[in-house]
Structures are given as structure tokens and as C-alpha cells.
Design a protein around this motif. Structure first.
Motif, PDB file in Angstrom:
ATOM      1  N   TYR A 106       0.805  -1.012  -0.022  1.00 49.75           N
ATOM      2  CA  TYR A 106       0.133  -0.167  -0.055  1.00 49.75           C
ATOM      3  C   TYR A 106       0.766   1.248  -0.068  1.00 49.75           C
ATOM      4  O   TYR A 106       0.596   1.989  -0.702  1.00 49.75           O
ATOM      5  CB  TYR A 106      -1.005  -0.054   1.012  1.00 49.75           C
ATOM      6  N   TYR A 107       1.781   1.357   0.998  1.00 42.44           N
ATOM      7  CA  TYR A 107       2.712   2.626   1.156  1.00 42.44           C
ATOM      8  C   TYR A 107       3.459   2.747   0.052  1.00 42.44           C
ATOM      9  O   TYR A 107       3.521   3.990  -0.450  1.00 42.44           O
ATOM     10  CB  TYR A 107       3.221   2.551   2.463  1.00 42.44           C
ATOM     11  N   HIS A 108       4.089   1.684  -0.599  1.00 43.52           N
ATOM     12  CA  HIS A 108       4.997   1.862  -1.880  1.00 43.52           C
ATOM     13  C   HIS A 108       4.170   2.238  -3.025  1.00 43.52           C
ATOM     14  O   HIS A 108       4.257   3.362  -3.878  1.00 43.52           O
ATOM     15  CB  HIS A 108       5.621   0.524  -1.945  1.00 43.52           C
ATOM     16  N   LYS A 109       2.954   1.487  -3.310  1.00 40.62           N
ATOM     17  CA  LYS A 109       2.196   1.924  -4.499  1.00 40.62           C
ATOM     18  C   LYS A 109       1.626   3.405  -4.466  1.00 40.62           C
ATOM     19  O   LYS A 109       1.632   4.061  -5.351  1.00 40.62           O
ATOM     20  CB  LYS A 109       1.193   0.718  -4.557  1.00 40.62           C
ATOM     21  N   MET A 110       1.263   3.753  -3.152  1.00 36.54           N
ATOM     22  CA  MET A 110       0.539   4.986  -3.247  1.00 36.54           C
ATOM     23  C   MET A 110       1.505   6.293  -3.000  1.00 36.54           C
ATOM     24  O   MET A 110       1.307   7.209  -2.892  1.00 36.54           O
ATOM     25  CB  MET A 110      -0.379   5.139  -1.547  1.00 36.54           C
ATOM     26  N   GLY A 111       2.779   5.958  -3.193  1.00 36.86           N
ATOM     27  CA  GLY A 111       3.799   6.782  -3.107  1.00 36.86           C
ATOM     28  C   GLY A 111       4.371   7.481  -1.916  1.00 36.86           C
ATOM     29  O   GLY A 111       5.065   8.193  -1.717  1.00 36.86           O
ATOM     30  N   HIS A 112       4.178   6.715  -0.677  1.00 33.34           N
ATOM     31  CA  HIS A 112       4.639   7.191   0.711  1.00 33.34           C
ATOM     32  C   HIS A 112       6.114   6.808   0.883  1.00 33.34           C
ATOM     33  O   HIS A 112       6.617   5.892   0.203  1.00 33.34           O
ATOM     34  CB  HIS A 112       3.779   6.360   1.650  1.00 33.34           C
ATOM     35  N   HIS A 113       6.819   7.637   1.207  1.00 33.86           N
ATOM     36  CA  HIS A 113       8.183   7.468   1.601  1.00 33.86           C
ATOM     37  C   HIS A 113       8.511   6.386   2.291  1.00 33.86           C
ATOM     38  O   HIS A 113       7.891   5.928   3.345  1.00 33.86           O
ATOM     39  CB  HIS A 113       9.034   8.861   1.960  1.00 33.86           C
ATOM     40  N   PHE A 114       9.985   5.841   2.109  1.00 36.70           N
ATOM     41  CA  PHE A 114      10.435   4.437   2.784  1.00 36.70           C
ATOM     42  C   PHE A 114      10.150   4.691   4.182  1.00 36.70           C
ATOM     43  O   PHE A 114      10.025   3.767   5.012  1.00 36.70           O
ATOM     44  CB  PHE A 114      11.806   4.336   2.335  1.00 36.70           C
ATOM     45  N   ILE A 115      10.307   6.024   5.003  1.00 38.19           N
ATOM     46  CA  ILE A 115      10.382   6.004   6.524  1.00 38.19           C
ATOM     47  C   ILE A 115       8.946   5.789   6.912  1.00 38.19           C
ATOM     48  O   ILE A 115       8.786   5.504   8.138  1.00 38.19           O
ATOM     49  CB  ILE A 115      10.881   7.421   6.746  1.00 38.19           C
ATOM     50  N   TYR A 116       7.872   5.725   6.102  1.00 40.18           N
ATOM     51  CA  TYR A 116       6.751   5.251   6.412  1.00 40.18           C
ATOM     52  C   TYR A 116       6.337   3.880   6.466  1.00 40.18           C
ATOM     53  O   TYR A 116       5.483   3.535   7.185  1.00 40.18           O
ATOM     54  CB  TYR A 116       5.648   6.010   5.861  1.00 40.18           C
ATOM     55  N   TRP A 117       7.147   3.016   5.822  1.00 36.58           N
ATOM     56  CA  TRP A 117       6.903   1.709   5.755  1.00 36.58           C
ATOM     57  C   TRP A 117       8.148   0.896   6.028  1.00 36.58           C
ATOM     58  O   TRP A 117       7.996  -0.476   5.846  1.00 36.58           O
ATOM     59  CB  TRP A 117       6.229   1.220   4.360  1.00 36.58           C
ATOM     60  N   GLY A 118       9.224   1.378   5.992  1.00 34.12           N
ATOM     61  CA  GLY A 118      10.380   0.742   6.061  1.00 34.12           C
ATOM     62  C   GLY A 118      10.712  -0.498   7.086  1.00 34.12           C
ATOM     63  O   GLY A 118      11.246  -1.320   6.964  1.00 34.12           O
ATOM     64  N   GLU A 119       9.918  -0.036   8.303  1.00 34.45           N
ATOM     65  CA  GLU A 119      10.124  -1.028   9.387  1.00 34.45           C
ATOM     66  C   GLU A 119       9.259  -2.422   9.268  1.00 34.45           C
ATOM     67  O   GLU A 119       9.787  -3.411   9.750  1.00 34.45           O
ATOM     68  CB  GLU A 119       9.607  -0.458  10.566  1.00 34.45           C
ATOM     69  N   ASN A 120       8.484  -2.311   8.223  1.00 33.96           N
ATOM     70  CA  ASN A 120       7.763  -3.519   7.955  1.00 33.96           C
ATOM     71  C   ASN A 120       8.706  -4.377   7.251  1.00 33.96           C
ATOM     72  O   ASN A 120       8.443  -5.703   7.324  1.00 33.96           O
ATOM     73  CB  ASN A 120       6.337  -3.280   6.933  1.00 33.96           C
ATOM     74  N   LEU A 121       9.370  -4.012   6.510  1.00 26.34           N
ATOM     75  CA  LEU A 121      10.405  -4.791   5.787  1.00 26.34           C
ATOM     76  C   LEU A 121      11.276  -5.614   6.689  1.00 26.34           C
ATOM     77  O   LEU A 121      11.552  -6.763   6.674  1.00 26.34           O
ATOM     78  CB  LEU A 121      11.155  -4.012   4.596  1.00 26.34           C
TER      79      LEU A 121
END
Length: 261
Positions: A106-121
Motif C-alpha cells: 500500500y505505502y509503496h504503491k501510493m507513493g509514501h516515502h520509505f520512512i513510513y513503511w521501512g520498518e515492515n520490511l
């Protein structure tokens, strides 16, 4: 119960899910400085108070991504120290992994920066290692571990190769929130089933709950995406409930484990 929560999340986000997804503009310099603030500063306009708040929020988010690499380490250490993973729910780990992958999508496809979803990885790798420890200490079979790792590899490959269409991006966060909440409910049920949380790390659970609270606050500042704010708030609530339950069961002896989990 998890089905009711899933329906609740879907109802909250129904109007958003039915609309056409729109990517956000989330350009940043050095990962924390909004591009507009950067341009204003070097054009002589200075930095506004709103920019300072945004930069501070982004710094916290970046710190969370960095810190998340260690967030499940206390759980890993506790399993290794006790030489047991009894009381840890494998279905909960599967749901956690799915929620992380769906959130990344979701975050990647919607264009949110890595800092908003990086912890999930980073958390996916830690959860996978916990699954391996469960196999090592006899809580799950070899076939269960192989199926889990195959799921991790296949879904990761789909995301990396960009095979997931943009049109399903909105649904991904609904499913991610539902999977995350389901993971907490499943683990809570496991605690009640074995009458103990002795092999669960309260530090990891506290990090999860506290991190969720911080994430909600940074999202309130860092993005106007109400859909994201509501979803993360519900996930944070479920993490807090699990921590409280684990705290009260922490000293109980573990009841004979069930082979069905």
C-alpha cells in the motif's frame, strides 16, 4: 471476533476503497526534509514552523525504521534462553507477515516515502527467524516452516517485480490492518489457551505498542491520509490490548501445549 473487526475496518474505509487510488506527493531531501521546505530555505524564504514540525516528525519516523531492526530481538533472545517457543502462535506470525507485506504494498504503491513503511520490511526477517526457532524447538513441523518460508518468498517476489496492480493498492491497507489485528487476537487466544505468556517477551510487546502510539502521532503530523491514520490507530489499540494481557499472564506456568497450533 477477528471477522467482526475486519468488517469494522472495511466499513470505516468503504468510501475510500471505492474511489480511484491517488498517489501522494511525498518527495524528501535526505529522507527527512520535505522538498518544498528545502526549496524555500535555499530561495531565501526561510523555514516555517510547519516545516520544522514536519522535519521532526520525519526524524522520528526514520528513527523508528532504524530501531525496528531490533524490536523483535528481545523475543528471539527469550526463546533461545528458555529453549522453548511454547505459547507463541504460528498463525499469529503468519498474519503478522501478511500484514507487513500488505502494508509495504500500500505505502509503496501510493507513493509514501520509505520512512513510513521501512520498518515492515525489517520485521519480516525477524518474524521469519522466530518461525525457524519454533521449528527448532519442536513447536511446528518442517512442512509448516517450508510453507511459511515459501509464502514469504513468493509474496516478496510479487512486490519486488511489481506484479501487484495499482487498482488493488487501497484494499491492501484494509487487509493489512485486518491481518495485523487478527495476529494480535490469535496470539491473545494462544495466551489464554496455554494460560501463560512466559515465553513471550514483554519488551517486544511494549515496543510494538509504544511504537504504534508514536507512529499514530507522526502520521497525524506527517500525512493527511485519514485512511492510514485510522488503520494504524486500530492496529495500535490491538497491540496495547495484547501487551496488557501478556503482562497479567506473565508468571503463570504453561499449560500442556496443543498439537493443533
Amino acid at each position: 471476533m477477528s471477522l467482526k473487526l475486519a468488517l469494522a475496518v472495511c466499513l470505516i474505509s468503504l468510501s475510500r476503497c471505492s474511489s480511484k487510488p491517488e498517489k501522494v506527493q511525498d518527495s524528501k531531501v535526505f529522507m527527512v526534509i520535505p522538498l518544498s521546505c528545502y526549496n524555500n530555505f535555499f530561495s531565501g524564504k526561510g523555514i516555517s514552523s510547519a516545516c520544522l514540525v514536519q522535519i521532526f516528525s520525519n526524524l522520528i519516523s526514520l528513527a523508528m525504521v532504524t530501531f525496528s531492526f531490533y524490536s523483535r530481538v528481545p523475543q528471539i533472545i527469550k526463546i533461545q534462553k528458555n529453549k522453548s517457543a511454547a505459547g507463541i502462535s504460528m498463525p499469529s506470525l503468519v498474519s503478522d507477515t501478511l500484514s507487513y507485506y500488505l502494508a509495504i504494498t500500500y505505502y509503496h504503491k501510493m507513493g509514501h516515502h520509505f520512512i513510513y513503511w521501512g520498518e515492515n520490511l525489517l520485521l519480516i526477517f525477524q518474524v521469519a527467524y522466530i518461525a525457524y526457532l519454533m521449528f527448532q524447538f519442536g513447536e511446528i513441523s518442517k512442512n509448516s516452516l517450508i510453507r511459511y518460508l515459501a509464502m514469504v518468498i513468493v509474496i516478496g517476489g510479487l512486490i519486488i517485480l511489481n506484479f501487484i496492480p495499482m487498482v488493488v493498492a487501497q484494499a491492501c491497507l484494509v487487509l493489512a490492518s485486518t491481518a495485523y489485528i487478527s495476529a494480535k487476537i490469535t496470539q491473545s487466544a494462544k495466551i489464554i489457551s496455554v494460560n501463560s505468556s512466559r515465553n513471550l517477551s514483554l519488551i517486544t510487546l511494549l515496543f510494538s505498542a509504544a511504537g504504534g502510539v508514536i507512529r499514530v502521532l507522526t502520521l497525524l503530523i506527517g500525512t493527511s491520509d485519514l485512511f492510514v491514520q485510522i488503520s494504524i490507530s486500530l492496529c495500535t489499540l490491538s497491540s496495547c490490548i495484547l501487551f496488557v494481557l501478556a503482562f497479567f499472564y506473565r508468571n503463570n506456568p504453561i499449560r500442556e501445549k496443543s498439537k493443533t497450533d
